[in-house]
Design a protein around this motif. Structure first.
Motif, short mmCIF file in Angstrom:
data_model
loop_
_atom_site.label_atom_id
_atom_site.label_comp_id
_atom_site.label_asym_id
_atom_site.label_seq_id
_atom_site.Cartn_x
_atom_site.Cartn_y
_atom_site.Cartn_z
N ASN A 35 0.85 -1.19 0.00
CA ASN A 35 0.00 0.00 0.00
C ASN A 35 0.89 1.24 0.00
O ASN A 35 2.12 1.13 0.04
CB ASN A 35 -0.95 0.00 1.20
CG ASN A 35 -0.20 -0.03 2.53
OD1 ASN A 35 0.95 0.37 2.63
ND2 ASN A 35 -0.86 -0.51 3.57
N VAL A 36 0.28 2.40 -0.03
CA VAL A 36 1.06 3.62 -0.19
C VAL A 36 2.08 3.81 0.94
O VAL A 36 3.22 4.20 0.70
CB VAL A 36 0.14 4.86 -0.31
CG1 VAL A 36 -0.70 5.05 0.94
CG2 VAL A 36 0.95 6.12 -0.59
N GLN A 37 1.67 3.52 2.18
CA GLN A 37 2.60 3.70 3.29
C GLN A 37 3.74 2.69 3.20
O GLN A 37 4.90 3.02 3.46
CB GLN A 37 1.87 3.56 4.63
CG GLN A 37 2.75 3.75 5.86
CD GLN A 37 3.41 5.12 5.91
OE1 GLN A 37 2.97 6.05 5.23
NE2 GLN A 37 4.45 5.26 6.72
N GLY A 38 3.41 1.46 2.81
CA GLY A 38 4.44 0.44 2.66
C GLY A 38 5.43 0.81 1.57
O GLY A 38 6.64 0.60 1.71
N ARG A 39 4.92 1.38 0.48
CA ARG A 39 5.80 1.81 -0.60
C ARG A 39 6.75 2.92 -0.13
O ARG A 39 7.94 2.90 -0.43
CB ARG A 39 4.98 2.31 -1.79
CG ARG A 39 4.28 1.22 -2.58
CD ARG A 39 3.63 1.79 -3.82
NE ARG A 39 2.98 0.75 -4.61
CZ ARG A 39 2.53 0.93 -5.85
NH1 ARG A 39 2.64 2.12 -6.42
NH2 ARG A 39 1.97 -0.05 -6.51
N LYS A 40 6.19 3.88 0.59
CA LYS A 40 7.01 5.01 1.04
C LYS A 40 8.10 4.55 2.00
O LYS A 40 9.23 5.05 1.98
CB LYS A 40 6.13 6.07 1.68
CG LYS A 40 5.28 6.83 0.68
CD LYS A 40 4.57 8.00 1.33
CE LYS A 40 3.90 8.87 0.28
NZ LYS A 40 3.32 10.10 0.86
N GLN A 41 7.75 3.61 2.87
CA GLN A 41 8.75 3.09 3.81
C GLN A 41 9.86 2.35 3.07
O GLN A 41 11.04 2.51 3.38
CB GLN A 41 8.08 2.17 4.83
CG GLN A 41 7.22 2.90 5.84
CD GLN A 41 6.58 1.96 6.84
OE1 GLN A 41 6.31 0.80 6.54
NE2 GLN A 41 6.33 2.45 8.03
N LEU A 42 9.47 1.55 2.07
CA LEU A 42 10.48 0.81 1.31
C LEU A 42 11.36 1.76 0.52
O LEU A 42 12.58 1.59 0.44
CB LEU A 42 9.78 -0.20 0.38
CG LEU A 42 10.70 -1.24 -0.28
CD1 LEU A 42 9.94 -2.56 -0.49
CD2 LEU A 42 11.26 -0.76 -1.60
N GLN A 43 10.75 2.80 -0.07
CA GLN A 43 11.50 3.80 -0.82
C GLN A 43 12.55 4.48 0.07
O GLN A 43 13.71 4.63 -0.32
CB GLN A 43 10.55 4.87 -1.36
CG GLN A 43 9.61 4.39 -2.43
CD GLN A 43 8.40 5.29 -2.61
OE1 GLN A 43 7.40 4.88 -3.18
NE2 GLN A 43 8.46 6.52 -2.10
N ALA A 44 12.09 4.88 1.26
CA ALA A 44 12.99 5.59 2.18
C ALA A 44 14.11 4.67 2.66
O ALA A 44 15.23 5.13 2.90
CB ALA A 44 12.20 6.12 3.38
N MET A 45 13.80 3.37 2.79
CA MET A 45 14.82 2.42 3.23
C MET A 45 15.85 2.19 2.13
O MET A 45 17.06 2.21 2.37
CB MET A 45 14.17 1.09 3.60
CG MET A 45 15.18 0.00 3.97
SD MET A 45 14.41 -1.60 4.20
CE MET A 45 14.07 -2.07 2.50
N MET A 46 15.39 2.00 0.89
CA MET A 46 16.30 1.68 -0.21
C MET A 46 17.14 2.87 -0.64
O MET A 46 18.33 2.74 -0.91
CB MET A 46 15.49 1.16 -1.41
CG MET A 46 14.76 -0.15 -1.16
SD MET A 46 15.86 -1.49 -0.66
CE MET A 46 16.95 -1.60 -2.07
N PHE A 47 16.51 4.03 -0.74
CA PHE A 47 17.21 5.24 -1.20
C PHE A 47 16.94 6.37 -0.21
O PHE A 47 16.05 7.21 -0.42
CB PHE A 47 16.73 5.63 -2.60
CG PHE A 47 16.76 4.49 -3.59
CD1 PHE A 47 17.96 3.94 -3.99
CD2 PHE A 47 15.58 3.96 -4.09
CE1 PHE A 47 17.99 2.88 -4.90
CE2 PHE A 47 15.59 2.91 -4.99
CZ PHE A 47 16.81 2.37 -5.39
N PRO A 48 17.68 6.41 0.91
CA PRO A 48 17.43 7.39 1.98
C PRO A 48 17.44 8.85 1.54
O PRO A 48 16.76 9.68 2.14
CB PRO A 48 18.58 7.11 2.97
CG PRO A 48 18.98 5.70 2.70
CD PRO A 48 18.80 5.51 1.22
N ASP A 49 18.18 9.17 0.50
CA ASP A 49 18.24 10.56 0.02
C ASP A 49 17.38 10.78 -1.21
O ASP A 49 17.48 11.82 -1.87
CB ASP A 49 19.69 10.95 -0.29
CG ASP A 49 20.57 10.92 0.95
OD1 ASP A 49 20.03 11.11 2.06
OD2 ASP A 49 21.79 10.69 0.81
#
Length: 372
Positions: A299-313
């Motif tokens: 879901n959208v929150q899961g995607r955002k968390q994964l994005q932030a984890m993979m590419f912090p900047d």
């Protein structure tokens, strides 16, 4: 995007802690947990939503429970979406909110009811709905002007787009296209499942090499801490039995306490040991097999968390190459991919059999992963 803004977009609060919460350290992160006052804040929402009491009556009830507030303060509490698990912050755009990682005190339904906002409202809920179609908003930055991309929907066609708001930049791309490119970008970090056993073995060995120095230092500091505690106990006992004067006791106990504080500070700097490194690494590698498909299914929150984890900047979209680039990749996955390439080359006879990974390269490889 600044470091503080990145933290806020990950759902972490920055700034003065909202009333009703305390800081709690979990691993390397500082999270917010409801305290006793938080229960009274929840009660205030319940009295307003379920019983329809006036602010004056609610303030009286809270005062009887030991919490004294002014009407203006109570009104601000009622209007703060933080209490239903959302974050609205000065580091975000006007009207924008993100999912917080803190424990909410109330439901969103109760928040809406208290504020009389069952439909659209001034705290950005329509923006949250938009984020379901635009999860990469602000995570992607324009490769030309380096500004975060925003997004919008073409109502007539019900098609979403990402765009750069910099005057003269004119970057405007179909959201579906950028999502497909992003999945491909994530796929570049995926590893072949056939390499998992060897990858796990090498990364576990790397972890112990990287943390050996820290473990030795932590053990040394703990030994010093224990010895100083014994000295302080002995000093206090001698003072209690009148064996030493107060002046000497105060002098030496102050010195010992100062040393203890310094040691405790240094202990906090030591990298926390994983309780089960093998399991941690295996779970991370299992995730590395299907990073791109995992992102598309969340879901959208899961995607955002994964994005932030993979590419912090975040990532940059290059319109000329029609692809992404980034300045920082999660070290765990970058290292796992690097080792996989080494194993693949070795398998094909294109690598020296004596090759191994140097610690300076691997040192950035073991870092916290996001829980599933």
């Amino acid at each position: 995007m600044t470091g503080l803004e990145a933290r806020v977009r990950r759902g972490l609060w920055v700034g003065k802690i909202p009333m009703g919460y305390d800081k709690v350290i979990v691993g390397k992160e500082v999270i917010l947990k409801p305290n006793k006052t938080g229960k009274l804040v929840r009660l205030a929402f319940q009295l307003k939503a379920e019983q329809g009491l006036s602010n004056t009556d609610i303030l009286k009830r809270l005062k009887a429970q030991g919490l004294i507030l002014y009407n203006q303060t109570l009104t601000k509490l009622f209007r703060n979406p933080f209490y239903c698990g959302l974050i609205s912050h000065g580091l975000l755009e006007d009207g924008e909110v993100v999912e917080g990682q803190h424990e909410p005190l109330i439901t969103r339904q109760m928040f809406l009811k208290v504020n009389g906002l069952q439909a659209q409202n001034a705290h950005g809920y329509t923006q949250i709905k938009e984020d379901e179609e635009l999860p990469l908003r602000h995570h992607i930055k324009c490769g030309s002007c380096r500004k975060p991309l925003t997004g919008y929907e073409m109502k007539k066609k019900q098609i979403h787009y990402y765009k750069c708001n910099t005057i003269g930049c004119k970057l405007n791309r179909n959201a579906s296209k950028l999502h497909n490119l992003y999945e491909g970008f994530l796929a570049e970090l995926e590893v072949d499942a056939t390499y998992l056993p060897k990858l796990s073995e090498i990364m576990e060995e790397t972890y112990y090499k990287l943390t050996e120095e820290s473990r030795i230092e932590e053990k040394r500091l703990q030994t010093q801490h224990t010895e100083l505690k014994k000295k302080l106990d002995t000093l206090e006992r001698r003072y209690a039995f009148g064996e030493i004067e107060k002046e000497l006791f105060v002098k030496f106990s102050s010195e010992i306490k100062a040393e203890l504080v310094e040691i405790e500070r240094n202990l906090e700097k030591c990298a926390p040991a994983l309780s089960n490194p093998k399991s941690f690494i295996e779970n991370g590698l299992n995730t590395a097999v299907t990073i791109s498909s995992s992102w598309s299914k969340k879901n959208v929150q899961g995607r955002k968390q994964l994005q932030a984890m993979m590419f912090p900047d975040g990532v940059y979209y290059d319109r000329e190459m029609e692809g992404y680039r980034t300045t920082r990749v999660n070290g765990f996955y970058a290292l796992s991919k690097e080792i996989e390439r080494f194993l693949e080359a070795k398998e094909k006879g294109k690598s020296d059999q004596n090759d191994h990974f140097s610690l300076p390269v691997a040192r950035r490889g073991i870092e916290p992963l996001l829980p599933e």
